[in-house]
Design a protein around this motif. Structure first.
Motif, PDB file in Angstrom:
ATOM      1  N   VAL A 259      27.376  52.815 -27.367  1.00 49.25           N
ATOM      2  CA  VAL A 259      26.180  51.780 -27.458  1.00 49.25           C
ATOM      3  C   VAL A 259      26.594  50.181 -27.677  1.00 49.25           C
ATOM      4  N   SER A 260      27.441  49.810 -28.294  1.00 52.61           N
ATOM      5  CA  SER A 260      28.048  49.095 -28.206  1.00 52.61           C
ATOM      6  C   SER A 260      29.020  48.441 -27.234  1.00 52.61           C
ATOM      7  N   GLN A 261      29.699  49.444 -26.519  1.00 50.49           N
ATOM      8  CA  GLN A 261      30.727  48.575 -25.659  1.00 50.49           C
ATOM      9  C   GLN A 261      29.791  48.595 -24.319  1.00 50.49           C
ATOM     10  N   LEU A 262      28.753  49.349 -24.172  1.00 50.45           N
ATOM     11  CA  LEU A 262      27.791  49.272 -22.843  1.00 50.45           C
ATOM     12  C   LEU A 262      27.368  48.099 -22.936  1.00 50.45           C
ATOM     13  N   VAL A 263      27.127  47.274 -23.858  1.00 49.89           N
ATOM     14  CA  VAL A 263      26.681  45.894 -23.887  1.00 49.89           C
ATOM     15  C   VAL A 263      27.491  45.210 -23.102  1.00 49.89           C
ATOM     16  N   LYS A 264      28.776  45.433 -23.443  1.00 50.17           N
ATOM     17  CA  LYS A 264      29.654  44.193 -22.553  1.00 50.17           C
ATOM     18  C   LYS A 264      30.139  44.706 -21.643  1.00 50.17           C
ATOM     19  N   SER A 265      29.699  45.983 -21.092  1.00 49.98           N
ATOM     20  CA  SER A 265      30.813  46.342 -19.274  1.00 49.98           C
ATOM     21  C   SER A 265      29.883  45.193 -18.535  1.00 49.98           C
ATOM     22  N   ASP A 266      29.141  45.065 -18.315  1.00 47.29           N
ATOM     23  CA  ASP A 266      29.110  43.720 -17.022  1.00 47.29           C
ATOM     24  C   ASP A 266      30.319  42.806 -17.269  1.00 47.29           C
ATOM     25  N   ARG A 267      30.099  41.874 -18.413  1.00 48.69           N
ATOM     26  CA  ARG A 267      31.111  41.063 -18.972  1.00 48.69           C
ATOM     27  C   ARG A 267      32.285  41.337 -18.495  1.00 48.69           C
ATOM     28  N   TRP A 268      32.990  42.502 -19.166  1.00 45.59           N
ATOM     29  CA  TRP A 268      34.227  43.675 -19.069  1.00 45.59           C
ATOM     30  C   TRP A 268      34.296  43.617 -17.484  1.00 45.59           C
ATOM     31  N   LEU A 269      33.521  44.029 -16.513  1.00 39.73           N
ATOM     32  CA  LEU A 269      33.660  44.613 -15.050  1.00 39.73           C
ATOM     33  C   LEU A 269      33.527  43.162 -14.321  1.00 39.73           C
ATOM     34  N   GLU A 270      33.504  42.778 -15.199  1.00 44.10           N
ATOM     35  CA  GLU A 270      32.981  41.082 -14.495  1.00 44.10           C
ATOM     36  C   GLU A 270      35.328  40.319 -14.279  1.00 44.10           C
ATOM     37  N   ARG A 271      35.369  40.572 -15.668  1.00 39.12           N
ATOM     38  CA  ARG A 271      37.227  40.140 -15.536  1.00 39.12           C
ATOM     39  C   ARG A 271      38.096  41.226 -14.791  1.00 39.12           C
ATOM     40  N   ARG A 272      37.349  42.353 -15.038  1.00 36.75           N
ATOM     41  CA  ARG A 272      38.436  42.997 -13.870  1.00 36.75           C
ATOM     42  C   ARG A 272      38.360  42.449 -12.552  1.00 36.75           C
ATOM     43  N   ARG A 273      38.032  41.943 -12.354  1.00 35.58           N
ATOM     44  CA  ARG A 273      37.822  41.286 -10.332  1.00 35.58           C
ATOM     45  C   ARG A 273      37.523  39.780 -10.724  1.00 35.58           C
ATOM     46  N   SER A 274      37.323  39.471 -11.701  1.00 30.75           N
ATOM     47  CA  SER A 274      38.792  38.163 -12.230  1.00 30.75           C
ATOM     48  C   SER A 274      40.276  38.262 -12.255  1.00 30.75           C
ATOM     49  N   ILE A 275      40.508  39.258 -12.512  1.00 31.93           N
ATOM     50  CA  ILE A 275      41.950  40.217 -12.508  1.00 31.93           C
ATOM     51  C   ILE A 275      42.424  40.862 -10.535  1.00 31.93           C
ATOM     52  N   VAL A 276      41.625  41.139 -10.014  1.00 33.40           N
ATOM     53  CA  VAL A 276      41.632  41.635  -9.172  1.00 33.40           C
ATOM     54  C   VAL A 276      42.227  40.435  -8.170  1.00 33.40           C
ATOM     55  N   ALA A 277      40.983  39.287  -7.971  1.00 33.02           N
ATOM     56  CA  ALA A 277      41.240  38.146  -7.272  1.00 33.02           C
ATOM     57  C   ALA A 277      42.009  37.818  -7.100  1.00 33.02           C
ATOM     58  N   THR A 278      42.947  37.581  -8.675  1.00 32.44           N
ATOM     59  CA  THR A 278      44.075  36.695  -8.590  1.00 32.44           C
ATOM     60  C   THR A 278      45.126  37.882  -8.254  1.00 32.44           C
ATOM     61  N   TYR A 279      45.229  39.587  -8.305  1.00 31.53           N
ATOM     62  CA  TYR A 279      46.343  40.092  -7.572  1.00 31.53           C
ATOM     63  C   TYR A 279      46.017  39.427  -6.104  1.00 31.53           C
ATOM     64  N   HIS A 280      45.232  40.006  -5.779  1.00 31.06           N
ATOM     65  CA  HIS A 280      44.977  39.873  -4.529  1.00 31.06           C
ATOM     66  C   HIS A 280      45.672  38.702  -3.820  1.00 31.06           C
ATOM     67  N   GLU A 281      45.252  37.054  -3.781  1.00 29.55           N
ATOM     68  CA  GLU A 281      45.482  35.816  -3.631  1.00 29.55           C
ATOM     69  C   GLU A 281      47.618  36.251  -3.564  1.00 29.55           C
ATOM     70  N   ALA A 282      47.769  36.070  -5.215  1.00 30.20           N
ATOM     71  CA  ALA A 282      48.827  35.695  -5.439  1.00 30.20           C
ATOM     72  C   ALA A 282      49.628  36.646  -5.068  1.00 30.20           C
ATOM     73  N   LEU A 283      49.574  38.128  -4.917  1.00 28.67           N
ATOM     74  CA  LEU A 283      50.532  39.205  -3.692  1.00 28.67           C
ATOM     75  C   LEU A 283      50.246  39.172  -2.259  1.00 28.67           C
ATOM     76  N   TYR A 284      48.770  39.055  -1.801  1.00 28.31           N
ATOM     77  CA  TYR A 284      48.723  38.725  -0.513  1.00 28.31           C
ATOM     78  C   TYR A 284      49.632  38.500   0.585  1.00 28.31           C
ATOM     79  N   GLY A 285      50.444  38.905   2.122  1.00 33.02           N
ATOM     80  CA  GLY A 285      51.577  38.428   2.295  1.00 33.02           C
ATOM     81  C   GLY A 285      52.726  39.276   2.107  1.00 33.02           C
TER      82      GLY A 285
END
Length: 395
Positions: A259-285
Motif C-alpha cells: 500500500v505504501s509503495q503503490l502511492v509512490k509508483s507513478d513518481r518512480w515510473l517517471e524516474r524510470r522514463r527519465s533514466i531511459v531518456a538519458t540512456y537513449h540520448e547518450a547511447l543513440y548512434g
C-alpha cells in the motif's frame, strides 16, 4: 585509450551498481511496524486494503493478493480452467515462471517466437502454433512494454481461447490509452523487490470476472469455500474443501508495504522514463548497440532496459562484453535464456532451433541497470562504462 578494468585498469565505479533494487523509505518501515503492533499479521485488513488500492490504480474490478508472482500465474491458469490435455501458448523468452505455471496444472506449454522490435510474443507465430488442444495464450509484457494485446485478443476470440496477461514487468504501463491490468480476462502481477512496487515477495491476480476472483480466493487458501472472516460473521466453525488449493496467502505485513509503495509508483515510473531518456540520448548512434524500442501504441513501464549488441560491429562476444562491464562495477544482467533451452524443458522434449528470433536475440541482449533510486551520477557511470567497453571492442 583507457585500459579496461577486466585487463587491469581502473573501474568506472568503486562499488557494484546492481541492475535493479527496491526503494524502501521511512514511510514503508513505519506502516510495516504498525502492522507488527496490531492484532493481524496475516489474513487481516491490510490485505483487503492493498487489493482495493491496486483495483483503483489499474481499474480492475477484482484483485486477489497472493504470496508471489509465480503463485499469481499458477492461480490464474488454474482459475481459467486449464488442465491436463490442454495447451497454452507462451513466449520462448521470459522468466521460467511464465511456462512453469502451465506445467503446474498438467497442461503443455507451446512456445511461440517473439517480435524483433519489442521482444514480445509474436501474434503471427501464435497463429502458427494453434492446435485443436490450444486452450489459452499467456502474454508476457516483456521488460514493461505491453504486448500487441488487440492482435492477440482477435486470435483468442476467433478460436475461443482465454488470455492471461503476465504483467509482472508492466504495472503502470498503458496500451492504446488503457492501463495494464484490464487488457485481458486475467492479469498476473509480481511484487518482487526488483519490480515497480514491492511487498518483499508477492503477487496479485486481477480480473473483471467475479467467478474467477472467487476461485482464486479459494485457491490461495487451500481450496476452502469460506474464509475466516465469513465464518466469524456467522459464528460458524464449519468449512469445506471444494478444490485442491494451496497456501498462497500474502500476509498483512507485506500488504502494508505494498500500500505504501503503490502511492509512490507513478513518481518512480517517471524516474524510470527519465533514466531511459538519458540512456537513449547518450547511447543513440553507437554502431555497436541496438537500443530498446517503444511502439507508438503503448507506453512502457521500463522494468528493464535491454540493449542488443550488434555483434558484427565488435571484436568479441556478448559474454566478454558482459564480463567487462561487470569488471567496471556495472551490474548488467541478461534477460532471458530461452525457456525451452532449460534442462527441465529439454528433458520434456523441447528442441533448440525452433524460435529463430528468440534464440538469435538472446545471444546479443544485455540489461543495463535501471531503478528509481539511481542517481544521475549512477546513470552517468553506466553510460561511461558502456562507451568505454564498447569502444575498446569496436571494429
Amino acid at each position: 585509450m583507457t585500459k579496461l578494468a577486466i585487463d587491469g585498469g581502473n573501474p568506472v565505479r568503486t562499488a557494484m551498481l546492481p541492475y535493479a533494487r527496491q526503494s524502501i523509505d521511512d514511510d514503508d518501515r513505519r506502516v510495516v511496524g504498525e502492522v507488527l503492533k496490531s492484532n493481524w499479521l496475516t489474513t487481516g485488513p491490510k490485505v483487503k486494503e492493498f487489493e482495493e488500492a491496486v483495483a483503483r490504480y489499474t481499474g480492475a474490478a477484482e484483485c486477489v493478493a497472493v504470496n508471489t508472482g509465480t503463485a499469481a500465474l499458477h492461480a490464474a491458469v488454474w482459475a481459467a480452467g486449464i488442465g491436463p490435455g490442454d495447451e497454452v501458448i507462451v513466449p520462448a523468452i521470459s522468466f521460467v515462471a511464465s511456462a512453469n505455471c502451465v506445467l503446474y496444472v498438467g497442461a503443455t506449454p507451446v512456445f511461440a517466437d517473439i517480435s524483433p522490435d519489442t521482444l514480445n510474443l509474436d501474434p503471427e507465430d501464435v497463429k502458427r502454433k494453434l492446435t485443436s488442444r490450444t486452450k489459452g495464450i499467456l502474454a508476457v509484457d516483456f521488460a514493461g512494454h505491453p504486448c500487441d494485446h488487440d492482435a492477440l485478443r482477435a486470435i483468442a476470440d476467433e478460436h475461443g481461447l482465454i488470455i492471461i496477461a503476465d504483467a509482472a514487468h508492466s504495472l503502470g504501463a498503458t496500451y492504446k490509452g488503457r492501463k495494464v491490468g484490464t487488457l485481458q480476462e486475467i492479469t498476473a502481477l509480481s511484487f518482487h523487490p526488483v519490480k515497480h512496487v514491492t511487498t518483499g515477495e508477492g503477487g496479485m491476480v486481477l480480473t473483471d470476472d467475479a467467478d474467477i476472483a472467487k476461485r482464486v480466493r479459494s485457491f490461495r487458501h487451500h481450496g476452502i469455500d469460506v474464509d475466516l472472516h465469513a465464518r466469524h460473521k456467522t459464528n460458524s466453525w464449519e468449512y469445506d474443501i471444494v478444490d485442491l488449493g494451496f497456501n498462497y496467502r500474502l500476509p498483512d505485513i507485506n500488504c502494508a508495504l505494498g500500500v505504501s509503495q503503490l502511492v509512490k509508483s507513478d513518481r518512480w515510473l517517471e524516474r524510470r522514463r527519465s533514466i531511459v531518456a538519458t540512456y537513449h540520448e547518450a547511447l543513440y548512434g553507437l554502431p555497436m548497440l541496438q537500443l530498446p524500442e517503444q511502439r507508438a501504441n503503448g507506453f512502457s513501464a521500463w522494468h528493464l532496459y535491454v540493449v542488443r549488441l550488434n555483434l558484427e560491429a565488435i571484436t568479441t562476444s556478448r559474454s566478454q562484453v558482459f564480463a567487462a562491464l561487470r569488471a567496471e562495477n556495472i551490474g548488467v544482467n541478461v534477460h532471458y535464456i530461452p525457456i525451452p533451452w532449460m534442462t527441465h524443458y529439454a528433458n520434456l522434449g523441447y528442441k533448440r532451433g525452433q524460435w529463430p528470433v528468440a534464440e538469435g536475440e538472446y545471444e546479443r541482449v544485455i540489461s543495463l541497470p535501471i531503478y528509481p533510486s539511481m542517481t544521475d551520477s549512477d546513470v552517468s557511470d553506466v553510460v561511461t562504462a558502456v562507451k568505454k567497453v564498447l569502444g575498446a571492442y569496436s571494429r
